[in-house]
Write an enzyme that holds these catalytic residues in place. Structure first.
Site, PDB file in Angstrom:
ATOM      1  N   CYS A  13      81.855   2.298-128.303  1.00 42.94           N
ATOM      2  CA  CYS A  13      83.152   2.604-128.896  1.00 42.94           C
ATOM      3  C   CYS A  13      83.452   1.769-130.135  1.00 42.94           C
ATOM      4  CB  CYS A  13      84.246   2.405-127.854  1.00 42.94           C
ATOM      5  SG  CYS A  13      84.373   0.706-127.218  1.00 42.94           S
ATOM      6  N   CYS A  30      80.933  -4.073-120.480  1.00 40.25           N
ATOM      7  CA  CYS A  30      82.386  -3.899-120.503  1.00 40.25           C
ATOM      8  C   CYS A  30      82.911  -3.610-119.099  1.00 40.25           C
ATOM      9  CB  CYS A  30      82.749  -2.766-121.461  1.00 40.25           C
ATOM     10  SG  CYS A  30      84.521  -2.510-121.653  1.00 40.25           S
TER      11      CYS A  30
END
Length: 405
Positions: free
Chosen positions: A231, A135
């Site tokens: 997440c 990410c």
């Protein structure tokens, strides 16, 4: 109370900022802070909120940006997620209270392609992924940096616990002052160009000091719990994500001892990682651990603990942050997991092929994880790193992964 403080509250905040070494121009941009537009990547957590509030308080032209990365029910509401519904709302409320601009950008499609799908495919190939690095490498430190420049920013600040220092040969990446919060392992893929544009004003603080700043600024997130590593995985069930993204791709197979004995069966290599002991569901007398995964044969290979030890690591996609090109035999220190301290090693360089030879064997080193380099002379300095493709040596032999197809 907001960062638009007056009287005693402002004096107390200014005193705290000064004591923490953040007064003046902590971004090192020179001149008047108000002349510099700074984009702050805001996840909705306390670290990025404090970063934005601090810079606004010091007079920088702050623009907060939050990315909408995913939108599935359990993750939207769960505590400890980031960049989902509640967190976006929190980031927006912080910006409104402080008085700086804030934008929410829809990166859901990009995040799915670059992070979630890659996460699933990595597990299916028998590797153990680190989606936070991907990410940072793609969405946050590539795409978002481009957006920040388009917004007219001279730099982008984040709430990461890592330090950026201007060295004699350009910007250097260094471990955070708080070893317990250091995030250098997850930021090894930051390139020189990205590092020139990035700033990490919290890198020399600990978490208690960050929360003290949040309270001084009156931020609503001052007591908010830290976000979890993955997440987008509800309740930690990563297998559910893999099966949702790639339905039917996982194959059952055999659990095989390193000596060749078939000990049982499994429901897919995606359920295992190197070093795992629990959940094998095989009846044997001695403790056994996952030694390697063979995705092509759908085999989970297990053995005694000593079979986990390796001393040589093969890498791909290396990002080098040192001042000079890596030399064969050069001493370094390396981390093979985020929670482990750097250990002595040497680089084995043959053209573009770089391997790491550990001074002492390590256990449970999983292909798909990162091997991060630190200077042997100054182990706080990050020299880059690469992705582990296979391991060998020690007592464990080879734990390379045979790719599907």
């Amino acid at each position: 109370m907001t960062t638009d403080l007056t009287g005693r509250a402002r004096a107390q905040a200014d005193d705290l900022i000064s004591r923490l070494g953040l007064a003046g121009d902590p971004l090192g941009l020179g001149g008047n802070p108000g002349d510099h537009r700074v984009v702050v990547a805001m996840s909705g957590g306390v670290d990025s909120s404090v970063t934005a509030a601090l810079l606004h308080h010091l007079g920088y032209d702050v623009v907060g940006v939050t990315l909408q990365l995913y939108d599935h029910g359990a993750a939207m509401a769960k505590k400890g997620a980031c960049c989902a519904g509640q967190d976006i709302y929190d980031a927006k409320r912080v910006a409104e209270a402080c008085g700086f601009r804030h934008y929410v950008l829809d990166y859901e499609s990009r995040f799915r392609e670059a992070v979630i799908e890659e996460f699933a495919d990595t597990y299916l190939a028998g590797f153990t992924p680190i989606p936070c690095v991907r990410c940072n490498q793609t969405v946050k430190f590539a795409d978002l940096l481009t957006t920040a420049r388009q917004l007219g920013a001279v730099c982008m600040a984040t709430g990461h616990y890592i330090q950026r220092v201007d060295g004699p040969n350009g910007a250097e990446l260094r471990r955070a002052a708080d070893a317990g919060k250091d995030q250098s392992y997850f930021l090894f893929a930051t390139t020189h160009d990205q590092l020139d544009f990035l700033r990490f004003p919290l890198g020399h603080l600990n978490k208690d000091q960050t929360r003290e700043l949040a309270e001084a600024f009156g931020l609503i997130v001052a007591d908010k719990p830290d976000s979890q590593d993955i997440c987008f995985v509800p309740n930690g069930r990563y297998v559910d994500i893999v099966e949702k993204v790639r339905p039917g791709a996982s194959r059952p197979g055999e659990i095989v001892h390193v000596d060749g004995r078939v000990l049982g069966t499994h429901e897919g290599v995606i359920r295992y990682t190197v070093g795992q002991r629990r959940g094998l569901k095989i009846a044997v007398g001695d403790p056994l651990y996952v030694v390697r995964l063979d995705a092509a044969k759908a085999e989970v290979v297990v053995g005694p603990r000593e079979a986990l030890e390796i001393d040589t690591i093969a890498l791909k996609d290396i990002n080098w942050l040192g001042d000079e090109a890596p030399l064969d035999g050069a001493p370094v220190r390396v981390k093979v997991r985020s929670t482990r301290p750097p250990v002595p090693a040497a680089l084995s360089v043959d053209g573009d092929d770089i391997r790491v030879v550990l001074a002492r064997g390590e256990e449970g080193v999983a292909p798909g994880q990162a091997c991060v380099f630190y200077s042997s002379d100054d182990e706080d300095r990050v020299l880059g790193g690469g992705w582990i493709t296979s391991t060998s040596g020690g007592s464990g032999g080879s734990s390379g992964v045979r790719l599907i197809g």
